[in-house]
Design an enzyme around this catalytic site. Structure first.
Site, mmCIF file in Angstrom:
data_model
loop_
_atom_site.group_PDB
_atom_site.id
_atom_site.type_symbol
_atom_site.label_atom_id
_atom_site.label_comp_id
_atom_site.label_asym_id
_atom_site.label_seq_id
_atom_site.Cartn_x
_atom_site.Cartn_y
_atom_site.Cartn_z
ATOM 1 N N ARG A 63 -21.990 16.616 7.782
ATOM 2 C CA ARG A 63 -22.697 16.200 6.479
ATOM 3 C C ARG A 63 -22.388 16.921 5.188
ATOM 4 N NH1 ARG A 63 -27.903 14.842 9.380
ATOM 5 N NH2 ARG A 63 -29.606 14.204 8.027
ATOM 6 N N ARG A 104 -43.997 2.540 4.574
ATOM 7 C CA ARG A 104 -43.897 2.542 6.129
ATOM 8 C C ARG A 104 -45.461 3.028 6.284
ATOM 9 N NH1 ARG A 104 -39.733 7.123 8.210
ATOM 10 N NH2 ARG A 104 -38.283 5.279 7.577
ATOM 11 N N LYS A 111 -29.330 4.200 10.502
ATOM 12 C CA LYS A 111 -28.104 4.593 11.388
ATOM 13 C C LYS A 111 -28.675 4.692 12.681
ATOM 14 C CE LYS A 111 -27.599 8.196 9.107
ATOM 15 N NZ LYS A 111 -28.206 9.597 9.414
ATOM 16 N N ARG A 168 -34.414 14.978 0.956
ATOM 17 C CA ARG A 168 -32.936 14.589 1.905
ATOM 18 C C ARG A 168 -32.044 13.585 1.165
ATOM 19 N NH1 ARG A 168 -37.271 14.602 6.165
ATOM 20 N NH2 ARG A 168 -36.786 16.469 6.748
ATOM 21 N N ARG A 221 -47.730 8.851 6.270
ATOM 22 C CA ARG A 221 -47.346 10.385 6.399
ATOM 23 C C ARG A 221 -47.320 10.937 4.813
ATOM 24 N NH1 ARG A 221 -43.065 10.307 10.488
ATOM 25 N NH2 ARG A 221 -44.233 10.161 12.434
HETATM 26 P P1 AMP Z 1 -31.499 13.591 10.635
HETATM 27 O O1 AMP Z 1 -32.353 13.221 11.838
HETATM 28 O O2 AMP Z 1 -30.138 13.240 10.953
HETATM 29 O O3 AMP Z 1 -32.257 12.947 9.215
HETATM 30 O O4 AMP Z 1 -31.721 15.155 10.424
HETATM 31 C C1 AMP Z 1 -33.011 15.862 10.143
HETATM 32 C C2 AMP Z 1 -32.668 17.169 9.539
HETATM 33 O O5 AMP Z 1 -31.800 18.047 10.325
HETATM 34 C C3 AMP Z 1 -31.868 17.020 8.182
HETATM 35 O O6 AMP Z 1 -32.889 16.799 7.282
HETATM 36 C C4 AMP Z 1 -31.262 18.525 8.029
HETATM 37 O O7 AMP Z 1 -32.401 19.550 7.992
HETATM 38 C C5 AMP Z 1 -30.963 18.989 9.511
HETATM 39 N N1 AMP Z 1 -29.636 18.331 9.925
HETATM 40 C C6 AMP Z 1 -29.383 17.404 10.703
HETATM 41 N N2 AMP Z 1 -27.892 17.325 10.852
HETATM 42 C C7 AMP Z 1 -27.358 18.194 10.128
HETATM 43 C C8 AMP Z 1 -26.067 18.423 9.497
HETATM 44 N N3 AMP Z 1 -25.132 17.932 10.266
HETATM 45 N N4 AMP Z 1 -25.853 19.563 8.764
HETATM 46 C C9 AMP Z 1 -27.073 20.318 8.407
HETATM 47 N N5 AMP Z 1 -28.331 19.878 8.564
HETATM 48 C C10 AMP Z 1 -28.523 18.948 9.560
#
Ligand code: AMP
Length: 231
Positions: free
Chosen positions: A95, A134, A13, A177, A167
């Protein structure tokens, strides 16, 4: 124009967003990045979000929605000041179903709507393999993959010669996730599919092919925009 880019962790993404933003003159509203900035700045929001993010869990809806509203208000203010602000590409938001409904309200209040939802689909097994392979350079942060992007010398950074690392929590955090993604986020695709605005893209294809498919899915919108008709 408001576009949502959906897809599980590791679906590419972020890479695709970088390519689309300049082309469609959109600004990124990436909640994960906003949370990471808040963590880095040590704000109360950041402190609250950090624990959940580290565990691979979602930040509560009310906090996340308020953060997005703040970004949209910032756009309103800049537009009112005469800046050419054309819309946003939401990355990692919404989300949950509650976030999707809240976004509808936030945009409707501004006379807008979600124009298109791009879902980059990749099988769970493929995502785990991508992350498990990775390797990161602890010195210059260059990123490699044992099969898809190997360094010239195994285990050594091409750029600075440091020893590459995996990591250790990458795979465990990814699994959590992905659990959250399939439980809460994947189901909202149906919400957009019913409206006929969802485009499913095969994210297992090479990056350029994925970009081309997304451009094709967005092409109609861009043409309508250019002709002045509402998208
Ligand atoms: P990302 O970089 O989009 O993978 O987001 C990293 C982390 O931020 C996620 O694993 C969640 O803990 C939190 N997060 C990001 N966007 C959201 C969202 N729309 N709703 C809830 N938590 C979020």
């Amino acid at each position: 124009m408001f576009i949502i880019l959906m897809g599980p962790q590791g679906s590419g993404k972020g890479t695709q967003a970088e390519r689309l933003l300049p082309q469609f003159h959109l600004e990124s509203i990436a909640t994960g990045e906003l949370f990471r900035n808040a963590v880095a700045a040590g704000t109360p929001l950041g402190l609250r979000a950090k624990e959940l993010m580290d565990r691979g869990e979602l930040v509560p809806d009310d906090v996340t929605i308020a953060l997005v509203e703040d970004r949209l208000e910032d756009q309103d203010a800049r537009r009112a000041a005469g800046e050419d602000v054309r819309g946003a590409l939401f990355d990692g938001f919404p989300r949950t179903q509650a976030q999707a409904e809240a976004l509808d309200h936030l945009l409707a209040r501004r006379g807008g709507k979600v124009d298109r939802v791009i879902l980059i689909d990749v099988d769970r097994d493929v995502l785990v393999e991508r992350v498990a392979g990775r390797r990161i350079c602890p010195n210059c942060e260059a990123v490699y993959h044992v099969t898809h992007r190997p360094p010239r010398i195994e285990g050594i950074c091409d750029v600075c010669g440091a020893e590459l690392e995996q990591r250790p929590d990458d795979v465990k955090a990814l699994e959590r996730r992905l659990d959250a993604y399939y439980a809460y986020t994947a189901p909202i695709a149906a919400f957009y599919e019913q409206r006929g605005i969802l485009a499913r893209i095969d994210g297992s294809k090479p990056i350029d092919e994925v970009t081309a498919s997304i451009q094709a899915a967005l092409g109609g919108i861009r043409e309508r925009d250019a002709s002045g008709q509402p998208a």
